[in-house]
Design an enzyme around this catalytic site. Sequence first.
Site, PDB file in Angstrom:
ATOM      1  N   SER A 137      43.589 -68.379 -24.084  1.00  0.00           N
ATOM      2  CA  SER A 137      44.385 -68.676 -22.892  1.00  0.00           C
ATOM      3  C   SER A 137      45.591 -67.755 -22.790  1.00  0.00           C
ATOM      4  CB  SER A 137      44.837 -70.141 -22.903  1.00  0.00           C
ATOM      5  OG  SER A 137      45.763 -70.400 -23.937  1.00  0.00           O
ATOM      6  N   ASP A 138      46.170 -67.361 -23.901  1.00  0.00           N
ATOM      7  CA  ASP A 138      47.300 -66.434 -23.879  1.00  0.00           C
ATOM      8  C   ASP A 138      46.894 -65.097 -23.260  1.00  0.00           C
ATOM      9  OD1 ASP A 138      49.588 -67.729 -25.066  1.00  0.00           O
ATOM     10  OD2 ASP A 138      48.526 -67.708 -26.963  1.00  0.00           O
TER      11      ASP A 138
END
Length: 417
Positions: free
Chosen positions: A178-179
């Site tokens: 997700s980063d």
Amino acid sequence: MPLQNDTTPRSGPLAGLKVIDLTHVMAGPTCTLMLADMGADVIKIEKWPNGDDTRHSVPPKIGDEAASFLMMNRNKRGIVLDLKTAGGKEVLRRLISGADVLVENFAPGAMERLGFGYEELHRNFPALIYCSLSGFGRTGPYRHRRGFDLVAQAMSGIMSFTGERPDGPPVKCGPPLSDITAGLLASMGILAAYSHRLKTGEGQWVETSLYEAALVQTYWQSTIALASNVAPRAMGSAHPLNAPYQAFEASDGWLVVGGANKKHWLLMLEALGALELASDPRFVNGSDRMANLKELEAELSARFRKQTRAHWLAALDEKGVPCGPVHDMLEALSDPQTLARDMVVEVEHSTLGPVKTIGLPVKFSATPGKVRSGAPVYGEHTREVLREHGFDQAQIDAFEREGAIVAASAGLKEHVA
């Protein structure tokens, strides 16, 4: 391996774009890394006294520098400001006045408390593109929560369908999915906003979150859930909609095979010497193979184990069946295709010398980007950037006495942007 170090004026499709980078750790730095690699002049502002948290994500280190910081912050110039001081705020406001883009991933409300929230800056700098990355976005019931990749992977559903078996424990994907995805989405949003500004002169607020970035990784699983009202479960390396499309173990290692459509299915059976499976009623078409996936895996696994990985890769490749070895990271980074695409390069660091890093994944025929410079040491470009923005030596000295800025040793070589 090419050594990439360039102190000539920046090139790339974003040459001339000025970016103020108030981000740290992973999602925000991924965004600004993409912009910097494509030619933008990214000024990374680190906090006092400890700097970006990745400076302390060790081991490993290269010399005195954290390898994680070096990876995420090449091509950026670095300065150190204490934004709790009047001088630090003055410097930041001056930098923003000449910038095209500001990117931040502070905790919710932090920028407003510092006096640099979007609404205030938009009044004073209406052409500024202001990008925020957060855990959950600026609206909704979770907008005030802090966000981490682990939480985003869990709440997005990803951890419920990652793993070896449907009744197994939840499993996080290895990379900070997700980063990195949020950083890519943010850079895409910034460029869309920049396109709009070129037409209208108007800046705007661009924002995304780790939660949304994780959700968009679930297109297939969301499709199944929305269409059937059934939550997909873990399937190992198998695909939720097509088969066979997964990893198999040969006699000496693992490989992956994409034999899901009719053409590749039949060609794969030819390579395996298993054409009798083509007429097996359990495996005639894709829906049959998905319905009998465990039986299909057992039939194919028994055959793959009879020969080496190299044997099967050669046989499958000759037939035109998508396939590849399962690499560890050292194998992946030394693969001839990786090197041919300049995806591992060496860049000159101001104190460490040549440092290996990941290359630019987007290629341009007319305006190529480049890994030009290594990540900055703490406060490396503070004096240089302040001089460029009109501060004289007396003012810079005063800021240092106040503790508003930190500058690296005067003897350290400064780069030219």
